[in-house]
Scaffold this motif. Structure first.
Motif, short mmCIF file in Angstrom:
data_model
loop_
_atom_site.label_atom_id
_atom_site.label_comp_id
_atom_site.label_asym_id
_atom_site.label_seq_id
_atom_site.Cartn_x
_atom_site.Cartn_y
_atom_site.Cartn_z
N SER A 216 6.68 1.29 6.85
CA SER A 216 7.19 0.12 7.54
C SER A 216 6.55 -1.13 6.94
O SER A 216 5.70 -1.06 6.07
N VAL A 217 6.98 -2.28 7.45
CA VAL A 217 6.30 -3.54 7.16
C VAL A 217 5.53 -3.94 8.41
O VAL A 217 6.12 -4.00 9.50
N TYR A 218 4.25 -4.20 8.25
CA TYR A 218 3.39 -4.49 9.39
C TYR A 218 3.01 -5.97 9.39
O TYR A 218 2.60 -6.52 8.37
N PHE B 160 2.41 -15.88 12.34
CA PHE B 160 2.45 -14.56 11.70
C PHE B 160 1.82 -14.60 10.33
O PHE B 160 1.87 -15.61 9.62
N GLY B 161 1.21 -13.47 9.95
CA GLY B 161 0.81 -13.27 8.58
C GLY B 161 2.03 -12.94 7.72
O GLY B 161 3.15 -12.83 8.23
N SER B 162 1.81 -12.76 6.43
CA SER B 162 2.92 -12.51 5.52
C SER B 162 3.26 -11.03 5.39
O SER B 162 4.19 -10.68 4.68
N GLY B 163 2.52 -10.17 6.08
CA GLY B 163 2.90 -8.78 6.18
C GLY B 163 2.23 -7.86 5.17
O GLY B 163 1.76 -8.27 4.11
N THR B 164 2.18 -6.57 5.54
CA THR B 164 1.74 -5.50 4.66
C THR B 164 2.87 -4.49 4.58
O THR B 164 3.30 -3.96 5.61
N ARG B 165 3.35 -4.25 3.38
CA ARG B 165 4.42 -3.25 3.19
C ARG B 165 3.77 -1.91 2.88
O ARG B 165 3.16 -1.75 1.83
N LEU B 166 3.90 -0.98 3.80
CA LEU B 166 3.26 0.33 3.69
C LEU B 166 4.28 1.42 3.45
O LEU B 166 5.28 1.51 4.17
N ARG C 73 -5.89 0.46 12.36
CA ARG C 73 -6.25 1.69 11.66
C ARG C 73 -5.17 2.75 11.83
O ARG C 73 -4.74 3.02 12.97
N LEU C 74 -4.76 3.32 10.69
CA LEU C 74 -3.88 4.49 10.70
C LEU C 74 -4.77 5.72 10.55
O LEU C 74 -5.49 5.86 9.56
N LEU C 75 -4.73 6.59 11.52
CA LEU C 75 -5.68 7.70 11.57
C LEU C 75 -5.32 8.81 10.59
O LEU C 75 -6.17 9.35 9.90
N SER C 76 -4.04 9.19 10.55
CA SER C 76 -3.54 10.24 9.67
C SER C 76 -2.10 9.87 9.35
O SER C 76 -1.19 10.16 10.14
N ALA C 77 -1.89 9.20 8.22
CA ALA C 77 -0.59 8.61 7.92
C ALA C 77 0.53 9.64 7.88
O ALA C 77 0.36 10.76 7.37
N ALA C 78 1.67 9.22 8.40
CA ALA C 78 2.88 10.05 8.39
C ALA C 78 4.03 9.24 7.80
O ALA C 78 4.02 8.00 7.90
N GLN D 192 0.84 -1.19 0.00
CA GLN D 192 0.00 0.00 0.00
C GLN D 192 0.87 1.24 0.00
O GLN D 192 1.86 1.30 0.74
N VAL D 193 0.49 2.23 -0.82
CA VAL D 193 1.14 3.53 -0.81
C VAL D 193 0.09 4.55 -0.40
O VAL D 193 -0.99 4.60 -0.97
N LEU D 194 0.41 5.36 0.60
CA LEU D 194 -0.49 6.38 1.09
C LEU D 194 0.17 7.74 0.99
O LEU D 194 1.40 7.84 1.06
N LYS D 195 -0.66 8.76 0.88
CA LYS D 195 -0.16 10.12 0.99
C LYS D 195 -0.26 10.55 2.44
O LYS D 195 -1.14 10.11 3.18
#
Lengths: 118, 111
Positions: A87-89, A109-115, A77-82, A11-14
């Motif tokens: 990271s990898v979650y 463990f899950g396989s992770g989310t790369r944010l 939940r990420l409220l207001s991404a910074a 995932q890519v967030l602004k």
């Protein structure tokens, strides 16, 4: 296959956007947790839950919220991404809850989310 | 806060060599776990040790929990390229049985 399922994988967030990382397990595990993994920092605990309706903070909880309405699901939940939240979650679960026998159980463990936050 | 210090941080060896990874803390843990992580994947549990002085063997891997339950070691005999990965120790402790991780040892076994 039984286990811990995390979505999305990438995932890519602004900066300032919000999002929810999903985590589901089908092993009827009472204990679920969220970690973030950063280079040189290892795995750090964000939030954890010892059962449905019960959550608590870990080592690095700021900027994150969790809830546990069912045994199976534990969304983060990420409220207001910074950018510092890039990271990898990982979501992880185990048997045993808070009883002494829990010390015998390893985590799945899950396989992770790369944010990435830009 | 319970801290776990892992050493070495990096280890590059030739196939067939032996190696030992150490995990140390000033805190007592209820149990100590070792995980192996491959790129792009989550950690996978190798072993859990619970009793002080306990030794567990998993094929060529030998795990030991210190008598005081503050430290642990992982010894690999005759390492193979398939052993390459990030090895993580983790201690279970505190009133809520939280899992605290060391920073890991990145092992590379060259053919």
């Amino acid at each position: 296959n039984a286990g811990v399922t995390q979505t999305p994988k990438f995932q890519v967030l602004k900066t300032g956007q919000s999002m929810t990382l999903q985590c589901a397990q089908d092993m009827n595990h009472e204990y679920m947790s969220w970690y973030r993994q950063d280079p040189g920092m290892g795995l750090r605990l964000i939030h954890y839950s010892v059962g449905a309706g019960i959550t608590d903070q870990g080592e690095v909880p700021n900027g994150y919220n969790v809830s546990r309405s069912t045994t199976e699901d534990f969304p983060l939940r990420l409220l207001s991404a910074a950018p510092s939240q890039t990271s990898v979650y990982f979501c992880a679960s185990r048997e045993g809850g808070l009883v002494l026998r829990a010390i015998n159980y390893g985590y799945t463990f899950g396989s992770g989310t790369r944010l990435t936050v830009v | 806060t319970q801290l776990l210090e892992q050493s070495p941080q990096f280890l590059s060896i030739q196939e067939g060599e032996n190696l030992t990874v150490y995990c140390n803390s000033s805190s007592v843990f209820s149990s100590l776990q070792w995980y192996r992580q491959e790129p792009g994947e989550g950690p996978v549990l190798l072993v859990t040790v619970v009793t002080g002085g306990e030794v567990k063997k998993l094929k060529r891997l030998t795990f030991q929990f210190g008598d005081a339950r503050k430290d642990s070691s992982l010894h690999i005999t005759a390492a193979q390229p398939g052993d390459t990965g990030l090895y993580l120790c983790a201690g279970l402790g505190g009133s809520n049985y939280k899992l605290t991780f060391g920073k890991g040892t990145l092992l590379t076994v060259n053919p």
